[in-house]
Design an enzyme around this catalytic site. Sequence first.
Site, PDB file in Angstrom:
ATOM      1  N   LYS A  76       0.851  -1.182   0.000  1.00 19.36           N
ATOM      2  CA  LYS A  76       0.000   0.000   0.000  1.00 19.36           C
ATOM      3  C   LYS A  76       0.891   1.237   0.000  1.00 19.36           C
ATOM      4  CE  LYS A  76      -4.054   1.915   2.356  1.00 19.36           C
ATOM      5  NZ  LYS A  76      -5.033   1.768   3.466  1.00 19.36           N
ATOM      6  N   GLU A  98     -18.861  -5.462  11.074  1.00 18.23           N
ATOM      7  CA  GLU A  98     -19.733  -4.719  11.986  1.00 18.23           C
ATOM      8  C   GLU A  98     -20.732  -5.628  12.705  1.00 18.23           C
ATOM      9  OE1 GLU A  98     -18.102  -2.024   8.888  1.00 18.23           O
ATOM     10  OE2 GLU A  98     -19.165  -3.951   8.810  1.00 18.23           O
ATOM     11  N   ARG A 139     -25.003  -1.993   8.492  1.00 20.02           N
ATOM     12  CA  ARG A 139     -24.698  -3.391   8.210  1.00 20.02           C
ATOM     13  C   ARG A 139     -24.972  -4.289   9.419  1.00 20.02           C
ATOM     14  NH1 ARG A 139     -19.048  -3.559   5.100  1.00 20.02           N
ATOM     15  NH2 ARG A 139     -20.155  -5.111   3.868  1.00 20.02           N
TER      16      ARG A 139
END
Length: 642
Positions: free
Chosen positions: A287, A376, A404
């Site tokens: 990344k 979640e 969610r």
Amino acid sequence: MEITAGKLLQSINSPDDLKQLDKAQLHQVCDELRQYIIDVVSVHGGHFAASLGVVELSVALHYVYNTPYDQLVWDVGHQAYGHKILTGRRDIFPTNRKYQGISGFPKRSESEYDTFGVGHSSTSISAALGMSIAAKYKGEDRKAVAIIGDGSMTAGMAFEAMNHAGVSDSDMLIILNDNCMSIDQNVGALKEYLTDITVSPTYNKFKDDVWNALGKLPVGKSITRAMGHKLADSLKGMISSSSNFFESLKIRYFGPIDGHNITNLVDTLKELKKIAGPKILHIVTTKGKGYALAEKDQTKWHAPGLFDKISGEIYKKKFDLPQPPKYQDVFGETIIELAQQNDRIMGVTPAMPTGCSLKPMMEQMPARAFDVGICEQHAATFSAGLATQGMRVYCNIYSSFMQRAFDQVVHDIALQKLPVILCLDRAGLVGEDGPTHHGAYDIAYFRCIPNMIISAPMNEVELRNLMYTAQLDSNTHPFVIRYPRGNGVMADWRKPFEAIEIGKGRKLKDGNDVAVLSIGHPGNFVTAAIREAKNAGIDVAHYDMRFVKPLDEALLHEVFQKHTKVITVEDGTVAGGFGSAVLEFMAKHSYHAHVKIMGIPDTVVEHGTLKELHRACGYDAEAILENIKIMVENKVSVSVVR
């Protein structure tokens, strides 16, 4: 400042142009694409490190696949800047995330190359599988590719999709972009599992054996379905036992390979196109690749804001006076303070420890604060399990991500009346991230659930006091505290804790002409509007309700017994939100008044700065003042106005 793309990149207006280049030229395309992203984001802002990490993959996918006929599904979308630039949006890329500019995420209405709208994680495999099965049903020879990070792979939805994909006989490819990061460092057993694969000598031998075997196939001849199955079966013997996770789901595993080797990526993707059935390609990337500071501190450079690309200095706004803290930082400091007083307090977040400021507690109290990964639903039920054992759990989830976990809040928390404290960061409009991230709906979807307490602080002190109140033994209900992204209003906010009576609002100002009822941070917009109204000779009453559920009925009786002109202000949807609750109270008690509900309209709100969006939605201080004047001038002719 005009930003010019490199010579090759300037010639690429669609993937068809990319395909005209020799494979040897792709290295230059990658270099120019990476530099263009750095140039634009440094000046205009946006997400940064994620897209740098998949530059080679973005180029390889559009070089090999026949997009948009073949369909690419990018998980989350932080990583899709290169994809956007290669698909006709190079020249308008500087408008990225700006008001009325292009979205920071793939968006179906924006381009035919954006096959699926994304913003929340872990949806790509499910969506791509649906596309693949539909293509098979229609007799179309189109490919579907899901590009998912190892962080997004931690979510239950990704596992559910792979479980289905393995028995679907669909011709889809999952690309696992493994960089050990989501926004923060990844956690959990999956991270350790993938790390074991990438450093395994057996796996590296397997990788070489796979491509040596493929290289011996007749050039120019496609692999038949039977041959593909036979090859897959033979390769399983080369794989170490740690590959059994994917293989046990009947998804053929290939990799890991270097995700920054464009030549090998192109060759690999071409060969995988010939192999039928569900398969996964594991690529290892960095990344922030190509920008040294982003490679070194990937969390900081996930979305750094504006910066000097040469020195790496991230520009900060300069103010003459000390600025109030961000609400998230008040949460982070307050939970530590409370935890030092109450040894039953714990903190939970799904993969956002830096964003929600739980990270300091995780560092100081590692046995009491948990990053559970991008999941979640698990965060909510895990918190419920802790609560059954007497723990006082602050479960911090961004408002839009809490959507969610709705079922878990209903079934596992509310029905059992467990006193989990749900801290909803980023409630209301969030700005440049746009509609996938706006926290518009939590008041409406939580208000209908029995046993819930729903609150919103107007400032930092109120946030501290609500957090203090929620953990007291006297609270026996699920307790929602919602607060917005960004800074509060009080520089001097470290005050002694005071308990707030649950369901009790407060009258901030008396007045005779109009009553304004607010919930949460927009109460500060009301305060500013009232100051201007006073200069115009208008006497406005202001009530900070603090709680949407339970409502302060005594305060509402006072309002409607005195006022026939009422305005409600909230940073949630006007459909089913705080204003609707006030109307329900008014109807129940047969009051008659002119009511104007101000808040987020019943429409999709696009991206822009908070100031632009508050104005567009019509509940900034200026709009509140306008409506106060309309009320006073008796221009309202109906009972209820939205």
